[in-house]
Each structure stands twice: as C-alpha cells, then as structure tokens.
Design a protein around this motif. Sequence first.
Motif, mmCIF file in Angstrom:
data_model
loop_
_atom_site.group_PDB
_atom_site.id
_atom_site.type_symbol
_atom_site.label_atom_id
_atom_site.label_comp_id
_atom_site.label_asym_id
_atom_site.label_seq_id
_atom_site.Cartn_x
_atom_site.Cartn_y
_atom_site.Cartn_z
ATOM 1 N N UNK A 82 0.831 -1.209 0.000
ATOM 2 C CA UNK A 82 0.000 0.000 0.000
ATOM 3 C C UNK A 82 0.864 1.258 0.000
ATOM 4 N N UNK A 83 1.934 1.255 0.809
ATOM 5 C CA UNK A 83 2.852 2.402 0.832
ATOM 6 C C UNK A 83 3.505 2.597 -0.530
ATOM 7 N N UNK A 84 3.879 1.486 -1.154
ATOM 8 C CA UNK A 84 4.521 1.553 -2.458
ATOM 9 C C UNK A 84 3.561 2.157 -3.491
ATOM 10 N N UNK A 88 4.171 5.651 -5.501
ATOM 11 C CA UNK A 88 4.188 5.634 -6.955
ATOM 12 C C UNK A 88 3.166 6.616 -7.513
ATOM 13 N N UNK A 89 1.982 6.659 -6.927
ATOM 14 C CA UNK A 89 0.935 7.575 -7.372
ATOM 15 C C UNK A 89 1.383 9.023 -7.215
ATOM 16 N N UNK A 92 4.260 9.728 -9.810
ATOM 17 C CA UNK A 92 3.791 9.833 -11.192
ATOM 18 C C UNK A 92 2.977 11.105 -11.403
ATOM 19 N N UNK A 93 2.201 11.496 -10.418
ATOM 20 C CA UNK A 93 1.437 12.743 -10.507
ATOM 21 C C UNK A 93 2.375 13.943 -10.591
ATOM 22 N N UNK A 94 3.403 13.947 -9.752
ATOM 23 C CA UNK A 94 4.373 15.051 -9.778
ATOM 24 C C UNK A 94 5.115 15.113 -11.106
ATOM 25 N N UNK A 95 5.453 13.955 -11.668
ATOM 26 C CA UNK A 95 6.147 13.943 -12.952
ATOM 27 C C UNK A 95 5.269 14.512 -14.065
ATOM 28 N N UNK A 96 3.987 14.177 -14.054
ATOM 29 C CA UNK A 96 3.055 14.703 -15.052
ATOM 30 C C UNK A 96 2.931 16.216 -14.904
ATOM 31 N N UNK A 97 2.790 16.685 -13.673
ATOM 32 C CA UNK A 97 2.685 18.125 -13.432
ATOM 33 C C UNK A 97 3.962 18.850 -13.865
ATOM 34 N N UNK A 98 5.096 18.240 -13.610
ATOM 35 C CA UNK A 98 6.379 18.832 -14.013
ATOM 36 C C UNK A 98 6.468 18.935 -15.543
#
Length: 106
Positions: A82-84, A88-89, A92-98
């Motif tokens: 669950x932590x993983x 990851x979520x 991946x969200x931060x990478x998309x925003x970047x």
Amino acid sequence: MDYTRKVSIQRKTLWQQIADVLREDIIQGKIKPGERIVEEDIAEKFHVSRGPVREALRHIGEEGFVVYESHKGSTVKTISYEEMQEKYLVRSTLEVLHEKQCKKSE
C-alpha cells in the motif's frame, strides 16, 4: 542554424545525480528492501568521495527510501504494498505536473 525548440537542461550536483541513481535502483528492485547500502562501495562505483554519497543517502532517507541507523549505516526501507502504491501515485502525478509546467514554459 535555426533552433526553435526549447530544451530544459538540468544542472545537478553530484549528490543529486547519485540520489537519482540510487532512488531508481531501489524503485526498480536492483537494490532490495532490507539491503545495506555501503557509502564506501557507492563512492567507489561513482568515483567520488563519500561526502556526496552521504548527502544523497540523507535526501533519499528523507523521501522514505532508506533508513539510517547509527553505527550500522543505511539500509533500504521495507515498505508495504500500500505504501509503495501511494508513493508511486504521488511520484507519477508530480512527474506529469512537471512535464506540463515545462511545456508551458516553452
């Protein structure tokens, strides 16, 4: 020559580059949960002093990837599934925003 495309060039310090590699190796399972990370070995691998390695480990420790124990050194943190998923979520969200931010600035 006509260059119309803007490319984002990132300048990273040694510790940032080492942290990126260690983080990716942990995420990809090349360095296993519970495995000890020896500063001296990493420094030799990258042909750097132990200072940038120590700084990289401190930062990825703050991110929750490794745990530091006095007189033992750093080990890869064992996390639940669950932590993983949560990490990851977020990542991946931060990478998309970047990426969106970089495209806006072009």
